[in-house]
Scaffold this active site. Structure first.
Site, PDB file in Angstrom:
ATOM      1  N   GLY A  10     -21.226  30.374  -4.146  1.00  0.00           N
ATOM      2  CA  GLY A  10     -21.337  31.721  -3.586  1.00  0.00           C
ATOM      3  C   GLY A  10     -20.995  31.702  -2.110  1.00  0.00           C
ATOM      4  O   GLY A  10     -20.006  31.085  -1.695  1.00  0.00           O
ATOM      5  N   GLN A  11     -21.862  32.332  -1.320  1.00  0.00           N
ATOM      6  CA  GLN A  11     -21.573  32.476   0.115  1.00  0.00           C
ATOM      7  C   GLN A  11     -21.424  31.110   0.799  1.00  0.00           C
ATOM      8  O   GLN A  11     -20.510  30.899   1.582  1.00  0.00           O
ATOM      9  CB  GLN A  11     -22.698  33.288   0.770  1.00  0.00           C
ATOM     10  CG  GLN A  11     -22.314  33.835   2.120  1.00  0.00           C
ATOM     11  CD  GLN A  11     -23.518  34.228   2.970  1.00  0.00           C
ATOM     12  OE1 GLN A  11     -24.678  34.041   2.566  1.00  0.00           O
ATOM     13  NE2 GLN A  11     -23.255  34.774   4.138  1.00  0.00           N
ATOM     14  N   ARG A  32     -21.192  30.162 -12.654  1.00  0.00           N
ATOM     15  CA  ARG A  32     -21.303  31.000 -13.850  1.00  0.00           C
ATOM     16  C   ARG A  32     -20.049  31.858 -14.049  1.00  0.00           C
ATOM     17  O   ARG A  32     -19.639  32.150 -15.167  1.00  0.00           O
ATOM     18  CB  ARG A  32     -22.535  31.878 -13.583  1.00  0.00           C
ATOM     19  CG  ARG A  32     -22.932  32.937 -14.511  1.00  0.00           C
ATOM     20  CD  ARG A  32     -24.258  33.535 -14.026  1.00  0.00           C
ATOM     21  NE  ARG A  32     -24.139  34.277 -12.779  1.00  0.00           N
ATOM     22  CZ  ARG A  32     -23.770  35.548 -12.682  1.00  0.00           C
ATOM     23  NH1 ARG A  32     -23.460  36.231 -13.764  1.00  0.00           N
ATOM     24  NH2 ARG A  32     -23.697  36.155 -11.502  1.00  0.00           N
ATOM     25  N   TYR A 157     -39.090  34.466  -3.517  1.00  0.00           N
ATOM     26  CA  TYR A 157     -38.018  33.569  -3.054  1.00  0.00           C
ATOM     27  C   TYR A 157     -38.596  32.467  -2.156  1.00  0.00           C
ATOM     28  O   TYR A 157     -38.306  31.284  -2.334  1.00  0.00           O
ATOM     29  CB  TYR A 157     -36.983  34.413  -2.312  1.00  0.00           C
ATOM     30  CG  TYR A 157     -35.905  33.646  -1.593  1.00  0.00           C
ATOM     31  CD1 TYR A 157     -34.946  32.920  -2.299  1.00  0.00           C
ATOM     32  CD2 TYR A 157     -35.811  33.683  -0.199  1.00  0.00           C
ATOM     33  CE1 TYR A 157     -33.932  32.242  -1.626  1.00  0.00           C
ATOM     34  CE2 TYR A 157     -34.797  33.019   0.471  1.00  0.00           C
ATOM     35  CZ  TYR A 157     -33.868  32.295  -0.247  1.00  0.00           C
ATOM     36  OH  TYR A 157     -32.863  31.628   0.416  1.00  0.00           O
TER      37      TYR A 157
HETATM   38  C1  AKB Z   1     -32.260  35.892   2.380  1.00  0.00           C
HETATM   39  O1  AKB Z   1     -32.166  36.831   3.180  1.00  0.00           O
HETATM   40  O2  AKB Z   1     -32.970  35.914   1.372  1.00  0.00           O
HETATM   41  C2  AKB Z   1     -31.493  34.623   2.695  1.00  0.00           C
HETATM   42  C3  AKB Z   1     -32.331  33.666   3.464  1.00  0.00           C
HETATM   43  C4  AKB Z   1     -32.675  33.928   4.867  1.00  0.00           C
HETATM   44  O3  AKB Z   1     -32.721  32.657   2.933  1.00  0.00           O
HETATM   45  N1  AKB Z   1     -30.304  34.946   3.423  1.00  0.00           N
END
Ligand code: AKB
Length: 330
Positions: A10-11, A32, A157
């Site tokens: 990805g990025q 993917r 996350y």
């Molecule tokens: C997000 O914004 O979730 C990511 C990060 C800072 O890990 N770019």
């Protein structure tokens, strides 16, 4: 020359892949999607040419465990960069999927690499993030947050990133997998990011480069988090991957480059493109941004593997606008 597998193009992967090929490594890129459908296709093509991308490409859905472990067994990579992940905003919308992609697949990669019982432990690099940090109850997160600070993330996350760091440290200690990680700031390049809370900055650059005089972003103007330009991020992830094991004092490192506020970014763009009005309309991502460090303290990375960023806000803004095709008035 090493056999390298990049999982998730990805990025980051779209710039990391070509950089690794440039260094002479034998690189397989696994994603993917077909390459032409990835967000980084333009970047990939620029780096490797369309045929160069296609011949290194392997279609892989990381959540398909037999396919993931089968590819690892077939390639037996010396170095694996596992970059497939849901980011913070998308992760909040689908926390179960975020855990499955970010943590369960990391566990599978570790177990498979470990099962090789290799004489030289295979290296595994999994990026962590500023999102691994969060404020302690009743306190503000330290403005400049050090490597060793209690990790209390507020987003799913962030939780997955802490879990990944801990699994990696365990793998390095007990499973014959030479794990390395680094906590990335928000990253900027020409590839559109996918579902992060730091994307407000990317949105501003994309709008300014497209000649727009107005843009709406989802945060307050005083929002300040760490950022890094992708060439520095690629340098950092390769450096941590290649650093001699004897020099590592930890398995995951903070890396820092710049810490502009949203208003600072708008001002840097305005200084170059002229009128550029930003409407600040915070949404659920503001709380995530407010829980992150304002800046990272990265002296262990500087001491252990000589980390030093090259790009600051001004030089990045000049370069990124040019890379995005902005035509500076004569
Ligand atoms: C997000 O914004 O979730 C990511 C990060 C800072 O890990 N770019």
């Amino acid at each position: 020359m090493a056999r390298v597998l990049v999982i998730g193009v990805g990025q980051i992967g779209s710039e990391l892949g070509p950089a690794l090929v440039e260094q002479g490594h034998e690189v397989v890129l696994a994603d993917r999607l077909p390459p032409e459908e990835t967000a980084g296709w333009d970047v990939l093509q620029k780096g490797l040419g369309a045929d160069g991308v296609r011949k290194r490409w392997h279609r892989l859905d990381v959540s398909d465990t037999p396919a993931l472990t089968g590819l690892l067994r077939e390639l037996r990579p010396d170095v694996t960069y596992h970059l497939a992940a849901l980011l913070s905003a998308t992760g909040e919308k689908n926390p179960d999927l975020c855990w499955r992609i970010n943590v369960d697949t990391t566990r599978e990669v570790i177990s498979t690499l470990s099962s090789f019982n290799a004489a030289v432990a295979p290296r595994l690099v999994v990026p962590s993030s500023i999102a691994a940090f969060g404020p302690l109850p009743g306190e503000e997160i330290p403005a400049v947050t050090p490597d060793l600070y209690p990790m209390m993330p507020t987003s799913m996350y962030g939780i997955t990133k802490v879990a990944g760091e801990l699994l990696g440290a365990y793998a390095a200690a007990k499973q014959n997998v030479d794990f390395r990680g680094l906590r990335f700031p928000g990253l900027l390049n020409t590839a559109p990011p996918g579902g992060g809370s730091s994307d407000f900055a990317n949105m501003m650059y994309f709008a300014a480069a497209a000649g727009k005089h107005e843009v709406e972003v989802f945060c307050r103007p005083d929002t300040r988090i760490p950022f890094m330009y992708m060439p520095d991020a690629v340098k950092a992830i390769i450096e941590v991957a290649m650093a001699p094991a004897a020099r590592l004092s930890r398995r995951t490192y903070n890396v820092a480059a710049m810490s502009p506020s949203a208003a600072d970014i708008a001002a840097a763009l305005r200084a170059r493109v002229g009128r550029f009005d930003v409407r600040y309309v915070p949404d659920f991502r503001q709380a995530i941004l407010d829980s992150w460090p304002r800046a990272l303290e990265d002296s262990p990375a500087r001491a252990d593997w000589d980390w030093k960023p090259t790009w600051d806000l001004e030089s990045m803004t000049d370069d990124l606008l040019a890379q995005l095709g902005w035509n500076k008035p004569a």
